[in-house]
Design a protein around this motif. Sequence first.
Motif, short mmCIF file in Angstrom:
data_model
loop_
_atom_site.label_atom_id
_atom_site.label_comp_id
_atom_site.label_asym_id
_atom_site.label_seq_id
_atom_site.Cartn_x
_atom_site.Cartn_y
_atom_site.Cartn_z
N ALA A 12 0.84 -1.20 0.00
CA ALA A 12 0.00 0.00 0.00
C ALA A 12 0.88 1.25 0.00
O ALA A 12 1.89 1.32 0.70
CB ALA A 12 -0.93 0.00 1.21
N GLY A 13 0.51 2.22 -0.82
CA GLY A 13 1.25 3.47 -0.93
C GLY A 13 2.22 3.51 -2.10
O GLY A 13 2.69 4.58 -2.47
N ASP A 14 2.52 2.35 -2.71
CA ASP A 14 3.43 2.31 -3.85
C ASP A 14 2.82 3.00 -5.06
O ASP A 14 1.61 2.90 -5.31
CB ASP A 14 3.78 0.87 -4.23
N LYS A 15 3.65 3.68 -5.84
CA LYS A 15 3.24 4.28 -7.10
C LYS A 15 3.67 3.33 -8.21
O LYS A 15 4.82 2.92 -8.26
CB LYS A 15 3.92 5.64 -7.32
N ILE A 16 2.72 2.95 -9.09
CA ILE A 16 3.03 2.02 -10.16
C ILE A 16 2.47 2.55 -11.48
O ILE A 16 1.62 3.44 -11.49
CB ILE A 16 2.46 0.61 -9.89
N THR A 17 2.94 1.98 -12.59
CA THR A 17 2.40 2.25 -13.91
C THR A 17 1.87 0.94 -14.45
O THR A 17 2.60 -0.06 -14.51
CB THR A 17 3.48 2.81 -14.85
N LEU A 18 0.60 0.91 -14.82
CA LEU A 18 -0.01 -0.30 -15.35
C LEU A 18 0.56 -0.58 -16.73
O LEU A 18 0.69 0.32 -17.55
CB LEU A 18 -1.53 -0.14 -15.40
N HIS A 37 -5.41 -10.76 0.05
CA HIS A 37 -5.04 -12.10 -0.40
C HIS A 37 -5.50 -12.38 -1.82
O HIS A 37 -4.92 -13.22 -2.50
CB HIS A 37 -5.62 -13.17 0.54
N ASN A 38 -6.55 -11.72 -2.28
CA ASN A 38 -7.02 -12.02 -3.63
C ASN A 38 -7.39 -10.79 -4.47
O ASN A 38 -8.03 -10.93 -5.49
CB ASN A 38 -8.19 -13.00 -3.59
N TYR A 39 -6.98 -9.60 -4.04
CA TYR A 39 -7.19 -8.44 -4.89
C TYR A 39 -6.28 -7.27 -4.52
O TYR A 39 -5.74 -7.21 -3.42
CB TYR A 39 -8.66 -7.97 -4.87
N TYR A 40 -6.09 -6.38 -5.50
CA TYR A 40 -5.40 -5.12 -5.31
C TYR A 40 -6.42 -4.01 -5.50
O TYR A 40 -7.27 -4.09 -6.37
CB TYR A 40 -4.30 -4.89 -6.37
N THR A 41 -6.31 -2.95 -4.72
CA THR A 41 -7.12 -1.76 -4.94
C THR A 41 -6.16 -0.65 -5.34
O THR A 41 -5.22 -0.32 -4.62
CB THR A 41 -7.88 -1.35 -3.66
N LEU A 42 -6.40 -0.08 -6.54
CA LEU A 42 -5.53 0.96 -7.11
C LEU A 42 -6.33 2.24 -7.30
O LEU A 42 -7.48 2.19 -7.72
CB LEU A 42 -4.97 0.50 -8.46
N VAL A 43 -5.71 3.36 -7.04
CA VAL A 43 -6.32 4.66 -7.27
C VAL A 43 -5.72 5.25 -8.53
O VAL A 43 -4.50 5.45 -8.62
CB VAL A 43 -6.08 5.62 -6.08
N LEU A 44 -6.57 5.49 -9.54
CA LEU A 44 -6.14 6.10 -10.79
C LEU A 44 -6.55 7.57 -10.74
O LEU A 44 -7.67 7.93 -11.12
CB LEU A 44 -6.80 5.40 -11.99
N GLU A 45 -5.67 8.41 -10.24
CA GLU A 45 -5.99 9.82 -10.02
C GLU A 45 -6.31 10.56 -11.31
O GLU A 45 -7.21 11.39 -11.35
CB GLU A 45 -4.86 10.52 -9.26
N SER A 46 -5.58 10.25 -12.40
CA SER A 46 -5.80 10.96 -13.66
C SER A 46 -7.19 10.70 -14.22
O SER A 46 -7.74 11.53 -14.94
CB SER A 46 -4.73 10.58 -14.68
N LEU A 47 -7.76 9.53 -13.91
CA LEU A 47 -9.11 9.21 -14.37
C LEU A 47 -10.17 9.44 -13.30
O LEU A 47 -11.36 9.29 -13.56
CB LEU A 47 -9.17 7.76 -14.86
N GLY A 48 -9.72 9.72 -12.08
CA GLY A 48 -10.66 9.96 -10.97
C GLY A 48 -11.44 8.72 -10.58
O GLY A 48 -12.64 8.81 -10.32
N CYS A 49 -10.77 7.58 -10.54
CA CYS A 49 -11.48 6.35 -10.16
C CYS A 49 -10.60 5.41 -9.34
O CYS A 49 -9.38 5.60 -9.26
CB CYS A 49 -12.00 5.64 -11.41
N GLN A 102 -1.30 3.90 -17.48
CA GLN A 102 -1.88 4.79 -16.47
C GLN A 102 -1.07 4.67 -15.18
O GLN A 102 -0.69 3.56 -14.78
CB GLN A 102 -3.34 4.42 -16.18
N ASN A 103 -0.82 5.78 -14.53
CA ASN A 103 -0.16 5.78 -13.23
C ASN A 103 -1.20 5.52 -12.16
O ASN A 103 -2.33 6.01 -12.25
CB ASN A 103 0.55 7.11 -12.98
N ALA A 104 -0.83 4.76 -11.16
CA ALA A 104 -1.76 4.42 -10.08
C ALA A 104 -1.02 4.37 -8.76
O ALA A 104 0.18 4.17 -8.70
CB ALA A 104 -2.41 3.06 -10.37
N THR A 105 -1.79 4.54 -7.69
CA THR A 105 -1.28 4.39 -6.34
C THR A 105 -1.95 3.17 -5.73
O THR A 105 -3.18 3.04 -5.78
CB THR A 105 -1.60 5.63 -5.48
#
Length: 154
Positions: free
Chosen positions: A112-118, A135-147, A126-129
Amino acid sequence: MNWYVVYTKPKWEKKVAEKLNQIGIECYCPLMFQIKQWSDRKKKIEVPLFNSYVFVHLEDIDRNKVFEVAGAVRYLFWLGKPAIVKDVEIENIKINLKADNISEISVSPIKAGDKITLESGVFAKQNATVQEVSHNYYTLVLESLGCVLKIKYK
């Protein structure tokens, strides 16, 4: 024959690889040199590239033989099946570890908190945080798309 990933007890990678070779199982424990500093000296030591992982090359029906070795805990699974590493990926690790221009390597999990590029899919480039790792999912914040993107991986 496939390359599988065996999870070992912590700090047992080299011992497990040695014992697997002794019983006739082809294995690979990628090692790198690292300078460790103590209060009175510095020393160049060989450490595993991947903590608690050893790669084994064997047939699917022979997979249980690795548990004859003390320190082998379980196989790494991906999508409910034992993770298979391609031959070309093992060769790339071997080649890259021999490169003269590499001074230091570190491998760390996504947290959590890492900055990545898909890299692929509909959100490629897209850049995401990383907001959450489960255990079975990642939640990413795509700030440029607001989602917020939730990726399930079983």
